[in-house]
Enzyme design. Structure first.
Site, short mmCIF file in Angstrom:
data_model
loop_
_atom_site.label_atom_id
_atom_site.label_comp_id
_atom_site.label_asym_id
_atom_site.label_seq_id
_atom_site.Cartn_x
_atom_site.Cartn_y
_atom_site.Cartn_z
N CYS A 149 13.99 -2.52 14.90
CA CYS A 149 13.96 -1.13 14.47
C CYS A 149 15.06 -0.86 13.46
CB CYS A 149 14.11 -0.20 15.67
SG CYS A 149 15.69 -0.40 16.53
N CYS A 178 18.54 -1.61 14.72
CA CYS A 178 18.89 -3.03 14.62
C CYS A 178 19.32 -3.37 13.21
CB CYS A 178 17.70 -3.90 15.02
SG CYS A 178 17.17 -3.74 16.74
N ASP A 225 -2.08 1.87 -12.16
CA ASP A 225 -2.39 0.81 -13.12
C ASP A 225 -3.69 1.21 -13.81
OD1 ASP A 225 -2.38 -1.70 -14.43
OD2 ASP A 225 -3.79 -2.46 -12.94
N ASP A 227 -3.77 -3.28 -8.67
CA ASP A 227 -4.66 -4.31 -8.13
C ASP A 227 -4.34 -5.72 -8.59
OD1 ASP A 227 -5.49 -4.02 -10.83
OD2 ASP A 227 -7.47 -4.81 -10.31
N ASP A 286 0.99 -6.10 -10.78
CA ASP A 286 1.33 -4.88 -10.05
C ASP A 286 2.04 -5.17 -8.72
OD1 ASP A 286 -0.04 -3.21 -11.93
OD2 ASP A 286 -1.93 -3.83 -11.01
#
Length: 723
Positions: A34, A37, A443, A618, A622
């Site tokens: 978490c 931590c 994009d 995509d 990117d």
């Protein structure tokens, strides 16, 4: 026995020089789950002399430590982490993957044991609870049922609860309390008080409640592990795009296949048509066309020749190339993008969950209240048994189930809602970040457009003439032309000229398909988005292509602006092509010709000026920006690496899923805040009632379960979000 790294072997061999003159050391840290931590680990290591930075990736467990000079003390870092309660080892990808697999198997086994224990404990507990409604069991039968339930539930709970018990112990050992502390104490005390009640022939036992609680919590822990396992594959997928081996030319003219890791700077490499470039290199001989779509997102092939620099990951479409390696595989463009992806994942893991922050106040207050209830009750004349029952009632009724479910229940409901809308959510934290976005970055190719060239105003008769020759070429425009014709004829005696076009014989007549100059179209200027075709000695035909916009791209941009979001376009394609799309969708801010590093740097710069960006992309170019952005989405047609780097993946040819996802994420945030408010109000009322003896452990268990039911039902209201 604990290992003391202060006297361990020298780990300086694991130091790697950094570009800024310092050194880095990578470790595998086990048991970090978490934000608390992360803060503890990064803070403890950063405080060591000579340490410049410490960054932990919760997804992979990789801690990257930066030292101020070329030398450092890795042993001291490892010793510090051990004192904080975490196992460590020099980072090895194989070892990290094995550790993740072991944790997955352990959680799966614990979940199975909890399910077995809960089901069988209930079998003996139901007759006990049924006795409250006029079907009283005799004393002997009641005791037998209690012992049977306890003998089944207790060993199962002790085993299934180990992930929580160990986490709680590590936290307490360094003077802190996480959410696993009250869960562990509640489970253990429930078992203890149940055995006391059984020995004293009491009425109420909670064996079934203890193991059922663990079963429900382990479901969430297992789902969290599964999501993290999927997320850590982005950088690995990127590196997998590099060719595993390359053909190296030797001084005597021979050809040898070598593993990618053995390619050195200066090696001569032969790359045939259809192969990907293994490393960054310069062309020594040959000419061809390269498909850089994975690297730049450009929708057109690029002609290259002697002296041109090419990047690893590009696909050689036509000619044979002899390359001179200019970088090792670890220094290639693809490897650089993979490092950016990992860095982006580390920064995203800094998101601090509201439940963890609430636990910092909640845990000590509740435990103090339970302890005071026992001490004051005994001191004011109650017997130790009655005082203990009141203290246990306080712990049970304030067990952080509702608090723990406040966010996960909403996330599950929201994820299910988006799944029905064809949007896959890869982590609950992604919804929290998505609700916070103020700026959307798109994009161009494959996102605002469909990512595939289509013929403008197609002449089917002309396309049928050129199709046999188009089928013989691997060029994207030729493939788009061939797709217009349903035939299967193929030209004969085909010869492809790199960067120019293809020629062959169609039904006994010689023809050419390619650039205007290659085909012989006199006076034509030529363009990268057109092909010319003609039979020898006949009139030439021009085919023009365009990458079509997604049908709802313009409406999606308008809907995002209506929700108060700003929008821009970042693309690796040519500026003219980007400008045309930006004008078509009414976006005023855009940038073209951007490299993967440029995109990631631009997204980082947006964060520095206060924007929380959603990146929608995509391609390989990117991926780094997706990992760096505050939140990220990718279409289902994207590369596996891009989908792994994204937080959400949507399918279909429409962009409206982006708007839907934001609407659902914002609704989920409202539901989560409502659940937290209810949890706080519930505890403010329930805890004092239990302390005053107005609620016994049985009623406390019912109230605790009821509070969990309320937050779950509130989460189910998500089914109306995003319509």
């Amino acid at each position: 026995m604990a290992v003391t790294y202060d006297v361990a072997p020298d780990y300086s061999a694991f130091l790697k020089p950094a570009q800024d003159g310092g050194a880095t050391f990578d470790l595998l840290v086990k048991g970090a789950r978490c934000a608390a931590c992360m803060a503890k680990i990064e803070g403890g290591v950063s405080a060591l002399p000579g340490v410049r930075s410490a960054r932990l990736n919760l997804t992979s467990g990789k801690l990257t430590v930066g030292f101020e000079g070329r030398s450092g003390d890795p042993g001291r870092v490892m010793s510090t982490l051990e004192k904080l309660g975490y196992e460590t080892a020099p980072y090895d990808p194989g070892q990290a993957a094995a550790a993740q697999d072991r944790e997955g198997r352990r959680l799966t086994l614990a979940l199975g044991v909890a399910a077995f224990g809960a089901g069988n404990a209930m079998m003996f507990s139901v007759p006990i609870w049924a006795g409250l409604f006029g079907q009283e069991l005799g004393p002997a039968a009641l005791t037998m049922m209690q012992w049977a339930s306890g003998l089944i539930a207790t060993p199962c709970a002790l085993y299934a609860g180990m992930p929580f018990f160990q986490s709680a112990w590590r936290s307490l050992r360094v003077g802190r309390a996480n959410m696993d502390v009250p869960i562990s104490i509640g489970v253990l005390l429930s078992l203890a008080i149940s055995f006391v009640e059984t020995l004293l022939h009491g009425r109420d036992t909670y064996f079934d409640a203890a193991i059922s609680l663990l079963f429900l919590l382990l479901i969430g822990r297992w789902l969290d592990h599964t999501l993290r396992s999927r997320a850590r594959g982005a950088a690995a997928d990127l590196l997998a795009m590099q060719a595993p081996a390359a053909t190296v030319l030797t001084p005597d003219g021979g050809q040898h296949r070598r593993p990618l890791a053995e390619i050195a700077v200066g090696d001569l490499i032969l790359v045939r048509p259809g192969e990907r470039l293994p490393v960054d290199a310069r062309i020594e001989a040959g000419a061809s066309q390269l498909d850089n779509a994975l690297l730049t997102g450009e929708s057109r092939a690029v002609a290259v020749g002697q002296g041109d620099v090419c990047r690893a990951g590009a696909l050689n479409l036509s000619g044979m190339l002899t390359l001179r390696a200019e970088a090792r595989s670890d220094d290639s463009a693809v490897a650089a993008i993979a490092r950016l992806v990992e860095a982006g994942a580390q920064s995203k893991s800094r998101y601090v969950r509201l439940a963890d922050r609430a636990a910092a106040i909640y845990v000590p207050v509740v435990h103090t209240a339970a302890a005071l209830t026992f001490v004051l009750g005994w001191g004011l004349g109650l017997g130790p048994r009655e005082a203990l029952l009141r203290a246990v009632a306080v712990l049970i009724i304030t067990c952080p189930c509702a608090l723990g479910l406040a966010v996960p229940a909403v996330q599950v409901a929201a994820s299910a809602r988006l799944f029905r809308k064809q949007v896959l959510v890869k982590s609950g934290a992604a919804l929290e970040r998505l609700a916070e976005v103020t700026h959307v970055v798109f994009d161009k190719t494959g996102v605002l457009t469909l990512g595939r060239p289509t013929l403008i105003a197609p002449d089917l008769a002309a396309a049928a003439l050129a199709a046999p020759l188009a089928r013989a070429s691997s060029h994207p425009l030729a493939r788009a032309l061939a797709a217009q014709d349903g035939g299967s004829d193929l030209a004969q005696d085909v010869v492809e000229t790199a960067g120019q076009g293809v020629e062959g014989v169609i039904h006994g007549r010689r023809a050419r398909l390619g650039r205007a100059s290659f085909v012989g179209a006199e006076g034509a200027q030529g363009s990268e988005t057109e092909l010319w075709f003609g039979f020898e000695g006949e009139t030439k035909i021009r085919f023009r292509f365009a990458d079509s916009l997604r049908p709802d791209a313009r409406q999606t941009i308008a809907d995002l602006r209506a929700r108060g979001l700003s929008v821009e376009i970042l693309s690796g394609d040519l500026p003219d092509a980007v400008r045309a799309v930006a004008q078509a969708v009414d976006v005023r801010h855009w940038r073209g010709g951007m490299t993967p590093t440029d995109k990631a740097a631009w997204v980082e710069s947006l964060a520095r000026v206060g924007h929380r960006s959603l990146m929608v992309g995509d391609g390989l170019n990117d991926t780094a920006a997706l990992a760096t952005a505050h939140a990220a989405m990718a279409p289902g047609t994207a590369l596996d690496a891009s989908q792994n780097a994204a937080d959400l993946v949507f399918s279909g040819e429409g962009l409206s899923a982006v708007v839907t996802a934001i609407d659902v994420a914002r609704a989920a945030r409202r539901r989560a805040v409502e659940n937290f408010g209810f949890s706080a109000l519930y505890n403010l009322i329930a805890a004092p009632a239990a302390m005053l003896g107005l609620i016994n452990p049985f009623v406390a268990a019912l109230a605790m379960s009821g509070s969990s039911l309320v937050v779950t039902l509130n989460a189910l209201r998500m089914h109306r979000a995003g319509r």
